[in-house]
Design a protein around this motif. Structure first.
Motif, PDB file in Angstrom:
ATOM      1  N   ASP A 213       3.436 -37.008  19.066  1.00 25.36           N
ATOM      2  CA  ASP A 213       3.132 -37.794  17.307  1.00 25.36           C
ATOM      3  C   ASP A 213       3.354 -39.475  17.668  1.00 25.36           C
ATOM      4  N   ALA A 214       4.790 -40.050  18.698  1.00 20.10           N
ATOM      5  CA  ALA A 214       4.656 -40.653  18.799  1.00 20.10           C
ATOM      6  C   ALA A 214       3.300 -41.611  19.791  1.00 20.10           C
ATOM      7  N   VAL A 215       2.518 -41.210  20.414  1.00 17.73           N
ATOM      8  CA  VAL A 215       1.210 -41.377  21.254  1.00 17.73           C
ATOM      9  C   VAL A 215       0.277 -41.389  20.400  1.00 17.73           C
ATOM     10  N   ARG A 216       0.683 -41.137  19.147  1.00 20.45           N
ATOM     11  CA  ARG A 216      -0.598 -41.022  18.822  1.00 20.45           C
ATOM     12  C   ARG A 216      -0.382 -42.099  17.721  1.00 20.45           C
ATOM     13  N   LEU A 217       0.527 -42.673  17.230  1.00 19.36           N
ATOM     14  CA  LEU A 217       1.452 -44.041  17.191  1.00 19.36           C
ATOM     15  C   LEU A 217       1.264 -45.253  17.298  1.00 19.36           C
ATOM     16  N   TYR A 218       1.501 -44.807  19.043  1.00 19.62           N
ATOM     17  CA  TYR A 218       1.051 -46.697  19.649  1.00 19.62           C
ATOM     18  C   TYR A 218      -0.251 -46.724  19.907  1.00 19.62           C
ATOM     19  N   ALA A 219      -0.801 -45.236  19.508  1.00 14.17           N
ATOM     20  CA  ALA A 219      -2.691 -45.777  20.043  1.00 14.17           C
ATOM     21  C   ALA A 219      -3.078 -46.302  18.583  1.00 14.17           C
ATOM     22  N   GLU A 220      -2.723 -45.349  17.484  1.00 15.74           N
ATOM     23  CA  GLU A 220      -2.622 -46.378  16.246  1.00 15.74           C
ATOM     24  C   GLU A 220      -2.550 -47.671  15.102  1.00 15.74           C
ATOM     25  N   LYS A 221      -1.719 -47.496  15.885  1.00 18.29           N
ATOM     26  CA  LYS A 221      -0.268 -48.788  15.773  1.00 18.29           C
ATOM     27  C   LYS A 221      -0.362 -50.252  15.751  1.00 18.29           C
ATOM     28  N   LEU A 222      -0.104 -49.701  17.185  1.00 20.27           N
ATOM     29  CA  LEU A 222       0.563 -50.718  18.149  1.00 20.27           C
ATOM     30  C   LEU A 222      -1.527 -50.877  18.747  1.00 20.27           C
ATOM     31  N   ALA A 223      -1.894 -50.463  19.384  1.00 18.76           N
ATOM     32  CA  ALA A 223      -3.246 -50.438  19.909  1.00 18.76           C
ATOM     33  C   ALA A 223      -4.294 -51.290  18.344  1.00 18.76           C
ATOM     34  N   ARG A 224      -4.226 -50.248  17.608  1.00 19.27           N
ATOM     35  CA  ARG A 224      -5.192 -51.226  16.854  1.00 19.27           C
ATOM     36  C   ARG A 224      -6.189 -50.163  16.934  1.00 19.27           C
ATOM     37  N   ALA A 225      -6.141 -48.668  16.802  1.00 24.88           N
ATOM     38  CA  ALA A 225      -7.555 -47.996  17.676  1.00 24.88           C
ATOM     39  C   ALA A 225      -7.827 -47.438  16.665  1.00 24.88           C
ATOM     40  N   GLY A 226      -6.752 -47.257  15.027  1.00 23.60           N
ATOM     41  CA  GLY A 226      -7.232 -46.650  14.192  1.00 23.60           C
ATOM     42  C   GLY A 226      -7.145 -45.180  14.137  1.00 23.60           C
ATOM     43  N   ALA A 227      -6.788 -44.249  13.333  1.00 24.68           N
ATOM     44  CA  ALA A 227      -6.641 -42.960  13.049  1.00 24.68           C
ATOM     45  C   ALA A 227      -7.170 -41.611  13.927  1.00 24.68           C
ATOM     46  N   GLY A 228      -6.917 -40.874  14.545  1.00 25.49           N
ATOM     47  CA  GLY A 228      -7.518 -39.651  15.188  1.00 25.49           C
ATOM     48  C   GLY A 228      -6.931 -39.534  15.948  1.00 25.49           C
ATOM     49  N   ASP A 229      -7.444 -38.591  16.834  1.00 23.37           N
ATOM     50  CA  ASP A 229      -6.525 -37.389  17.831  1.00 23.37           C
ATOM     51  C   ASP A 229      -6.524 -38.222  19.663  1.00 23.37           C
ATOM     52  N   TRP A 230      -5.070 -39.414  19.133  1.00 25.71           N
ATOM     53  CA  TRP A 230      -5.905 -39.556  20.310  1.00 25.71           C
ATOM     54  C   TRP A 230      -4.085 -38.914  21.399  1.00 25.71           C
ATOM     55  N   TYR A 231      -5.343 -38.879  22.338  1.00 27.08           N
ATOM     56  CA  TYR A 231      -4.341 -38.446  23.551  1.00 27.08           C
ATOM     57  C   TYR A 231      -4.200 -39.643  25.063  1.00 27.08           C
ATOM     58  N   LEU A 232      -3.734 -40.182  25.631  1.00 27.05           N
ATOM     59  CA  LEU A 232      -2.576 -40.048  27.203  1.00 27.05           C
ATOM     60  C   LEU A 232      -4.119 -40.053  28.125  1.00 27.05           C
ATOM     61  N   SER A 233      -4.673 -40.643  28.808  1.00 30.74           N
ATOM     62  CA  SER A 233      -5.764 -40.847  29.168  1.00 30.74           C
ATOM     63  C   SER A 233      -4.802 -41.097  31.198  1.00 30.74           C
ATOM     64  N   SER A 234      -4.290 -42.327  31.496  1.00 29.87           N
ATOM     65  CA  SER A 234      -4.133 -42.594  32.286  1.00 29.87           C
ATOM     66  C   SER A 234      -2.637 -43.971  31.505  1.00 29.87           C
ATOM     67  N   LEU A 235      -2.098 -43.712  33.302  1.00 24.47           N
ATOM     68  CA  LEU A 235      -0.706 -45.327  32.605  1.00 24.47           C
ATOM     69  C   LEU A 235      -0.923 -46.502  33.930  1.00 24.47           C
ATOM     70  N   ASP A 236      -0.352 -47.140  34.009  1.00 25.48           N
ATOM     71  CA  ASP A 236      -0.618 -47.925  34.962  1.00 25.48           C
ATOM     72  C   ASP A 236       0.826 -48.616  34.498  1.00 25.48           C
ATOM     73  N   PRO A 237       1.101 -49.633  35.589  1.00 24.19           N
ATOM     74  CA  PRO A 237       2.424 -50.899  35.475  1.00 24.19           C
ATOM     75  C   PRO A 237       2.274 -51.630  34.084  1.00 24.19           C
ATOM     76  N   GLU A 238       0.878 -52.307  33.857  1.00 25.84           N
ATOM     77  CA  GLU A 238       1.148 -53.051  33.213  1.00 25.84           C
ATOM     78  C   GLU A 238       0.012 -52.266  31.229  1.00 25.84           C
ATOM     79  N   GLY A 239       0.150 -50.929  31.600  1.00 20.28           N
ATOM     80  CA  GLY A 239      -0.107 -50.556  29.685  1.00 20.28           C
ATOM     81  C   GLY A 239      -0.448 -49.393  30.186  1.00 20.28           C
ATOM     82  N   LEU A 240      -1.343 -48.498  28.964  1.00 21.23           N
ATOM     83  CA  LEU A 240      -2.136 -47.146  28.628  1.00 21.23           C
ATOM     84  C   LEU A 240      -2.714 -46.769  27.943  1.00 21.23           C
ATOM     85  N   ASP A 241      -3.720 -45.994  28.475  1.00 22.73           N
ATOM     86  CA  ASP A 241      -4.852 -45.534  27.610  1.00 22.73           C
ATOM     87  C   ASP A 241      -5.423 -44.655  27.221  1.00 22.73           C
ATOM     88  N   PHE A 242      -5.683 -44.767  26.103  1.00 25.29           N
ATOM     89  CA  PHE A 242      -5.769 -44.069  25.291  1.00 25.29           C
ATOM     90  C   PHE A 242      -7.162 -43.311  25.694  1.00 25.29           C
TER      91      PHE A 242
END
Length: 254
Positions: free
Chosen positions: A189-218
């Motif tokens: 639920d937090a992952v999807r909120l990251y994508a929807e609200k902070l990355a402003r990607a809109g509603a969806g079935d978001w998953y984390l695909s990768s991470l690095d020292p500078e950020g998160l990819d969904f």
């Protein structure tokens, strides 16, 4: 156009340009690949699917049957064009040309396992053929880049502008798989909120695909989004506190 007038249209590289270039690299699902035809020496362009390594370098999965693969075997010099046009004039949307040399990633290595996992998170249908003997992962070793951020926004960049330093990345690679698995199992639920609200990607079935020292990819099907941290992580153990803070901020916006 004279050399002096050509240089005058290039803006000084700043943090905004670096951030845009990195975003275009990290969120690209595909690219235009330009190689040199081994038979004629003429330019040859094709389309390839992309993922990124921990430092941001693009990774391709290529078939030995492809013409561009034979070209890269003969001459590893190539370039990639990333950046998707949106509505209206396609030239008004940002794009990035990466110039460098292709390097095959040896199978049965940690680098290969890392590239494979990240690629399949971005392109899950590739599971059908990723392990075929005639397929190989190739990394683009970037030498320079050209960013066009839209009309009147041209920049010339070097590798250090778009790639993370190699020092310390091994530790992040070691924790990436377990960290993503934990977030999916216990905090989806937090992952999807990251994508929807902070990355402003809109509603969806978001998953984390990768991470690095500078950020998160969904990822959500064919959609990709990225959330950049306020400051780069100094060490893997810093991730937990950042994720907790991001969750609080995302829930406040929800």
């Amino acid at each position: 156009m004279s050399e002096e007038s050509e240089k005058s249209v290039i803006r000084p590289t700043d943090d905004e340009a670096r951030a845009l270039a990195k975003r275009l690299m990290r969120t690209a699902r595909f690219a235009g690949l330009a190689v040199l035809d081994p038979e004629t020496g003429a330019p040859f362009a094709s389309r390839v699917a992309l993922a990124s390594e921990m430092d941001g370098a693009p990774v391709m999965l290529i078939s030995q049957l492809s013409h561009h693969t034979r070209a890269l075997d003969a001459d590893p010099r190539c370039s990639l064009l990333v950046g998707e046009p949106g509505k209206g004039d396609p030239l008004a949307h940002p794009r990035l040309t990466l110039v460098g040399r292709a390097e095959r990633i040896a199978p049965d290595t940690q680098a290969h396992r890392h590239a494979r996992r990240r690629y399949l998170m971005r392109h899950p249908k590739a599971k059908l053929y990723v392990d075929f003997a005639d397929f190989a992962f190739v990394r683009l070793n970037i030498e320079r880049a050209s960013l066009n951020g839209g009309f009147g926004k041209a920049y010339e960049l070097v590798a250090d502008d778009v790639l993370l330093p190699a020092d310390g990345l091994d530790a992040f690679q070691e924790m990436e798989v377990s960290a993503i698995a934990h977030m999916h199992e216990d905090h989806l639920d937090a992952v999807r909120l990251y994508a929807e609200k902070l990355a402003r990607a809109g509603a969806g079935d978001w998953y984390l695909s990768s991470l690095d020292p500078e950020g998160l990819d969904f990822v959500d099907g064919d959609r990709v989004a990225r959330l950049v941290f306020d400051a780069p992580l100094a060490a893997p153990q810093d991730l937990r506190a950042v994720l907790v803070d991001l969750a609080q901020r995302a829930r406040a916006r929800a």
